[in-house]
Structure formats: C-alpha cells, structure tokens
Design a protein around this motif. Structure first.
Motif, short mmCIF file in Angstrom:
data_model
loop_
_atom_site.label_atom_id
_atom_site.label_comp_id
_atom_site.label_asym_id
_atom_site.label_seq_id
_atom_site.Cartn_x
_atom_site.Cartn_y
_atom_site.Cartn_z
N TRP A 51 15.69 -40.23 -100.22
CA TRP A 51 15.71 -39.80 -99.12
C TRP A 51 16.05 -40.62 -97.86
N SER A 52 16.60 -40.01 -96.72
CA SER A 52 16.71 -40.74 -95.48
C SER A 52 15.22 -40.94 -95.01
N PRO A 53 15.11 -42.07 -94.10
CA PRO A 53 13.77 -42.23 -93.39
C PRO A 53 13.36 -41.10 -92.64
N GLU A 54 14.35 -40.29 -92.12
CA GLU A 54 13.77 -39.14 -91.12
C GLU A 54 13.41 -38.11 -92.41
N VAL A 55 13.73 -37.88 -93.65
CA VAL A 55 13.58 -36.80 -94.18
C VAL A 55 12.01 -37.06 -95.05
N VAL A 56 11.87 -38.49 -95.33
CA VAL A 56 10.63 -39.20 -95.79
C VAL A 56 9.66 -38.75 -94.69
N ALA A 57 9.76 -39.10 -93.49
CA ALA A 57 8.71 -38.79 -92.49
C ALA A 57 8.56 -37.25 -92.24
N SER A 58 9.59 -36.32 -92.38
CA SER A 58 9.25 -35.09 -92.20
C SER A 58 8.60 -34.42 -93.30
N VAL A 59 8.79 -34.86 -94.22
CA VAL A 59 8.22 -34.23 -95.81
C VAL A 59 6.84 -34.80 -96.14
N LEU A 60 6.85 -36.25 -96.11
CA LEU A 60 5.82 -36.78 -96.51
C LEU A 60 4.85 -37.39 -95.40
N GLY A 61 5.26 -37.42 -94.13
CA GLY A 61 4.62 -37.91 -93.18
C GLY A 61 4.84 -39.45 -92.71
N THR A 62 4.49 -39.80 -91.96
CA THR A 62 4.81 -41.16 -91.29
C THR A 62 4.01 -42.10 -92.10
#
Length: 133
Positions: A114-125
């Motif tokens: 995933w892109s960093p944005e999707v990782v943050a959105s789905v899994l949190g920061t």
C-alpha cells in the motif's frame, strides 16, 4: 519484509447491496472502496468484497489474497529467490503496487504494498516500536 494484513476475498453480485451486511459483521465502515479494472472493490475488516460481471471477476477467483506487505520488492526477492516462486504480473493500482506470484506449490497469491497514505488510513499512523512502523 512483513505481512501487515490479509484479506478473504468474497465475490458478490452487487457491492451496494452486500456491503452493509459486512459492515455490520465487522462493526465498522469500509476502509477502502475503489474500482479496479472492470470490478468494484470494498475492504471492510478482513473481507475484500469484489463485485462485477462474472467474466470481469473470473481472473481473480483462482488467486489468493490480497496479502498486504510493507515491502513488495523484499517480498519478491524472498519468494522468487531460493523458493523458486514465479512473478507473473506486477503493476500499480489506486492503493499502491501489487504483484501476482505463483508459488512452487501452484498457489497464485496477490501481494500488495500500500501507499503510505493507505497504510495510515487503514492501519493507523505507525508509532516508534510498533509492528507496523
């Protein structure tokens, strides 16, 4: 290289009709919803709903995943190295990069970084010392 998340694929006739049940089962709204090729997808919890005409979704029925990894290049190096797995397709999508890999046992697995944005959105920061960070 680490596996961050694995989805169970569920093929549905109509995404708008099916999604509310899965959101109720999971207790949350869909994390992702997007079009891919001629299919429509929604990720909710550990389910990936795939809707589309039978001919449009047929290629995905024989594959496993998606398996979300933090380093697609690292994954490819591991599976294509000593294990002898074969990369049969690599590309980009709305969520990041992905590759289909045929393992020596014949299983075809879709791996996604995933892109960093999707990782943050789905899994949190990610936090320092956190398994996803």
């Amino acid at each position: 290289m680490r596996v961050l998340k694995t989805y169970a694929r569920v093929f549905v006739a109509d995404l708008d009709e099916s999604l509310p049940l899965y959101e109720t089962l999971v207790g949350a709204s869909a994390d992702l919803r997007f079009a891919f090729e001629r299919a429509e997808l929604a990720a909710v919890g550990d389910f990936l709903l795939i809707a589309g005409a039978d001919d449009d979704v047929a290629p995905y029925r024989s594959t496993v995943g998606p398996v979300i990894v933090d380093d697609l290049d690292g994954l490819i190096a591991v599976v294509a190295g000593p294990s002898g797995a074969e990369v049969i397709g690599e590309s980009e999508s709305a969520t990041g990069r992905f590759a289909y890999v045929r393992h020596p046992d014949g299983a075809v697995v879709e791996y996604v970084e995933w892109s960093p944005e999707v990782v943050a959105s789905v899994l949190g920061t990610p936090k320092a010392g956190h398994p996803h960070g």
